[in-house]
Write an enzyme that holds these catalytic residues in place. Structure first.
Site, mmCIF file in Angstrom:
data_model
loop_
_atom_site.group_PDB
_atom_site.id
_atom_site.type_symbol
_atom_site.label_atom_id
_atom_site.label_comp_id
_atom_site.label_asym_id
_atom_site.label_seq_id
_atom_site.Cartn_x
_atom_site.Cartn_y
_atom_site.Cartn_z
ATOM 1 C CG ASP A 102 -2.027 -1.009 1.136
ATOM 2 O OD1 ASP A 102 -2.292 -1.485 0.037
ATOM 3 O OD2 ASP A 102 -2.602 -1.348 2.180
ATOM 4 C CG ASP A 157 5.164 -6.801 10.480
ATOM 5 O OD1 ASP A 157 4.266 -7.169 9.695
ATOM 6 O OD2 ASP A 157 4.942 -6.361 11.626
ATOM 7 C CG ASP A 159 10.367 -4.835 11.688
ATOM 8 O OD1 ASP A 159 9.417 -5.322 11.053
ATOM 9 O OD2 ASP A 159 10.293 -4.562 12.893
ATOM 10 C CG ASP A 250 -0.521 -8.216 16.751
ATOM 11 O OD1 ASP A 250 -1.276 -7.503 17.446
ATOM 12 O OD2 ASP A 250 0.692 -7.969 16.613
#
Length: 541
Positions: A102, A157, A159, A250
């Protein structure tokens, strides 16, 4: 000051300590539970799930797995993320990779080129763009799930860096049909960067080795951490899918799934390296998001859980787990009450009760020292690093109470704030990648630290020697983060720098160049309104 005021001060200080002690003792309980029955001794992720080390074999062969990579404006790390996932040691015909993008910047071009690179080499990888960023990360994951073909869903994710055997090792426990989610441990790519990253490493090690480890060992609910975990698709759908009404989607889905009867597994020996925020503003924003989202999830989940027929120990653990961020405002109040309570004891002639007061105070603090000392030793860090590291961790935690307490109250009052991204630096040399520090929070920390230092002098003058170490600890926490906030250059400068620094091509090389096998890196989950003028710090995951 009247006697009534002194009595009220002592009552308030006692109440704060009484409320803090359960959180402290709870850490000790989790530490004991994880030591008594370490998860790594009971269950270990087998690199070959077809052998069924968890009690069975896959009927008909290995299942299809979808890896979801939610990203938003992560040009420094997206190449390495995609590369690490596409190198998985898993049959290519059974592996699907979704880049849920996005982004509103150069990230989309880099991600598109990299997916094309791996698609040309036989990997089933797709670059998916939404028409809006509704629901942030939860919305992106839900959108990707509609198009996913896998029976199991691995989420990473920005990172994080996927080790080559990650899919196989996380998949192993799913031979048990009651397992709904398997969580791996977070490791640290840049722990040695500075004091802040070392503190975060200690905090995260305590969380995974002892909090997750203790909850898993005792059969209590624990949570998917938003990344480095794999879900059985059926468990996501059975629990109602991804919801967008909290900042911690989550945690929310984790409790809903376990309340539906799905069992979660924590693999202590499966580590997934990740980048730690190296600047205070980024770290602080992450902590505020987790705190506000945790309280939002508590308000949403606890009423149903407490009415249910789960064992009392599970309910009590869930209350402390979901309400754990309440310790931040309590700690803030405790620091403000140290000196007034000493004055009150003297004025009321209760100085003979100092020993009892000190015992109660230590009961609320020593368990944290033990907990994080154990976390420091878990990775065989030498004691000469552990002790200063634990003290620094406590000081940083104290310094965060100003801003995180505000987030806690916003969660309690039902405010719905946007998801604010945690920027990732990767190998970029850009100095402006970080997140802003709020000016008012920086000034509040400096003011508190200054006042507490004055009270240190007053305590010396009046003989309140037992209060001095605690006052110094609180003062160092507030002044340390406050001074760091001043050095960040203020909110406008930080934002301008973050939005304007140039693209660094060093992060991925040419899109048609095979990346070096040793180059791996992080990314994060997010989303944004496509073609909309959104500010870059607002992400979706």
């Amino acid at each position: 000051m009247s006697e009534v005021v002194f009595v009220l001060i002592l009552v308030l200080a006692a109440a704060v300590l009484v409320l803090l002690i359960p959180f402290a003792l709870h850490r000790s309980l989790l530490l004991w539970m994880s030591w008594r029955d370490p998860p790594s001794h009971r269950r270990s992720g087998d690199p070959d799930p077809s052998r069924g080390r968890f009690g069975g074999v896959w009927p008909g062969g290995l299942p299809r797995v979808t890896v979801q990579l939610p990203i938003y404006n992560e040009r420094h790390v997206v190449t390495r993320l995609i590369d690490s996932v596409c190198r998985q040691d898993y049959p290519r015909e059974l592996l699907e990779v979704q880049v849920l993008d996005d982004s509103t910047d150069e990230t989309s071009r880099v991600a598109q080129e990299r997916t094309r690179f791996w698609r040309d080499r036989g990997v089933l990888v797709s670059h998916l763009r939404r028409g809006n960023r509704a629901g942030f990360k939860a919305g992106a994951l839900a959108c990707g799930l509609e198009q996913a073909s896998g029976e199991f869903i691995l989420i990473l994710d920005a990172d994080f860096v996927a080790p080559p055997t990650l899919v196989r090792r996380l998949l192993a426990p799913f031979v048990d049909p009651e397992v709904g989610m398997v969580q791996g441990r977070w490791d640290h790519l840049n722990e040695a960067d500075n004091r802040l990253t070392r503190v975060q490493a200690l905090l995260l090690d305590g969380h995974f080795f002892f909090e997750h480890g203790g909850r898993y060992a005792s059969g209590c609910f624990f949570n998917f951490n938003g990344t480095a975990g794999m879900w059985r698709r059926a468990s996501i759908e059975d629990a109602g899918g991804w919801h967008t009404d909290t900042l911690t989607e989550d945690l929310d889905l984790s409790y809903r799934a376990q309340m539906r009867g799905w069992r979660f597994v924590f693999l202590e020996d499966v580590g997934v390296p990740a980048e730690l925020p190296a600047e205070v503003g980024a770290f602080e924003m992450q902590q505020k998001r987790w705190a506000q989202g945790g309280i939002q999830t508590a308000r949403k989940t606890l009423p149903r859980l407490l009415r249910g027929d789960w064992p009392l120990r599970i309910k009590m653990e869930a209350v402390i787990h979901l309400c754990g961020h309440l310790a931040h405002p309590l700690t803030l109040m405790l620091g403000l009450l140290i000196y007034p309570s000493a004055l009150a004891r003297r004025a009321l002639g209760l100085e003979n009760f100092l020993t009892l007061d000190l015992v109660v105070f230590l009961s609320a603090t020593v368990p944290f020292l033990v907990f994080y000392s154990a976390a420091g030793r878990k990775r065989d860090r030498p004691w000469r690093r552990v002790i200063p590291g634990v003290l620094a961790t406590l000081a940083v935690g104290i310094g965060l109470t100003v801003s995180v307490s505000r987030a806690v109250f916003r969660g309690l009052l039902g405010f719905t704030d946007p998801f604010v991204r945690t920027p990732k630096k990767g190998r970029s040399s850009a100095s402006g990648y970080g997140m802003e520090c709020r000016t008012e929070e920086t000034l509040a920390r400096l003011a508190l630290g200054g006042v507490l230092m004055v009270l240190v002098g007053a305590s010396i003058a009046q003989g309140f020697y037992g209060s001095i170490p605690f006052l110094l600890l609180f003062a160092s926490g507030y002044l340390g983060l406050g001074i760091t906030g001043l050095r960040s250059g203020g909110t406008k400068v930080a934002r301008a720098a973050f939005q304007s620094f140039p693209e660094k091509r060093e992060i991925g090389g040419h899109p048609d160049e095979e990346p070096h096998p040793g180059r791996v890196g992080p990314d994060s989950g997010l989303q944004v309104q496509r073609n909309a003028p959104v500010r870059q710090e607002y992400e979706a995951a």
